[in-house]
Design an enzyme around this catalytic site. Structure first.
Site, short mmCIF file in Angstrom:
data_model
loop_
_atom_site.label_atom_id
_atom_site.label_comp_id
_atom_site.label_asym_id
_atom_site.label_seq_id
_atom_site.Cartn_x
_atom_site.Cartn_y
_atom_site.Cartn_z
CB SER A 1 -0.90 0.02 1.24
OG SER A 1 -1.56 1.27 1.36
CE1 TYR B 1 -4.42 -2.51 4.99
CE2 TYR B 1 -3.36 -0.40 4.54
CZ TYR B 1 -4.04 -1.53 4.10
OH TYR B 1 -4.31 -1.67 2.76
#
Length: 247
Positions: free
Chosen positions: A142, A155
């Protein structure tokens, strides 16, 4: 173009969003696709929807945080097709919170799915790829794994970890005919994102130099390139697909 003709692909988290877009694209490009997910209902609905588009996609219920289940799932795909050429480690979850408020359970659940799950799936598929002397593994990182993000310690840790894992596996597997790469998506207009308040979406778009959110297909095409033989000399890379956010 049939860029994946006769290739066998496993796509984790493949029943919705980016995973579903990838499965449809890969099937159109000639691959024999199996999608994994934890919701049997969603998986069956997706397979029916794909069939309505003339695409034959298989669904298996697999929890990527369960190693025994992952091993059984890989064997099922191998028994179905006789090989596994491509693994797209796309499954991921969020449990956002600031460090002060984040619980141990929120931390561990994200680590189990987003990072340990990638290890489990890669370890299980490598047995088949190493025996064949061929493989394409693509991991979902990401943009936040590159620069961090407020309220996403768990995350971000997984997505940054995936980049390091990708580089290491590329060194280990490269000589064996297996490439390992990562894609780092930016803000993508999945159903979850699209449900956000309009002012939040406007703020997200304002941060993107191209002035829009990405579509799931934008990431699917990145996966397609890295999974194809056209990317045979790309190994250990992290491809940012974020509209220029990291420039």
């Amino acid at each position: 173009m049939n860029r994946l003709e006769n290739k066998v692909a496993v796509i984790t988290g493949g029943t919705a969003g980016i995973g579903a877009a990838t499965a449809l694209l890969f099937a159109r490009e000639g691959a024999k696709v199996t999608v994994w997910g934890r919701s049997e209902k969603r998986g069956e609905e997706f397979v029916r929807s794909a069939a309505g588009q003339g695409l034959d996609i298989a669904y298996d219920k697999v929890d990527t945080s369960d190693f025994e289940g992952v091993k059984a799932g890989m064997k099922k795909v191998y028994d179905r097709y006789g090989k596994i050429d491509i693994l797209i480690n796309n499954a991921g979850i969020t449990r956002d919170s600031t460090m002060k408020k984040m619980t141990v359970e929120q931390w561990q659940e994200v680590i189990d799915v987003n990072l340990t799950g990638v290890f489990y799936c890669t370890k299980a598929v490598s047995e088949y790829m190493l025996a064949a002397g061929y493989g394409r593994i693509v991991n979902a990182s990401s943009v936040v794994g590159l620069y961090g993000n407020f309220g996403q310690t768990n995350y971000v840790a997984t997505k940054a970890g995936i980049i390091g894992m990708t580089k290491t596996l590329a060194r280990e597997f490269g000589r064996k005919g297996i490439t390992v790469n990562a894609v780092a998506p930016g803000f993508i207009a999945t159903d979850m994102v699209a449900a956000m308040p309009e002012e939040v979406l406007a703020g997200m778009k304002a941060k993107v130099p191209v002035g829009r959110l990405g579509d799931p297909e934008d990431i699917a095409y990145a996966y397609l390139y890295l999974a194809s033989d056209e990317a045979s000399y790309v190994n250990g890379a992290t491809l940012s697909v974020d509209g220029g956010m990291t420039v």
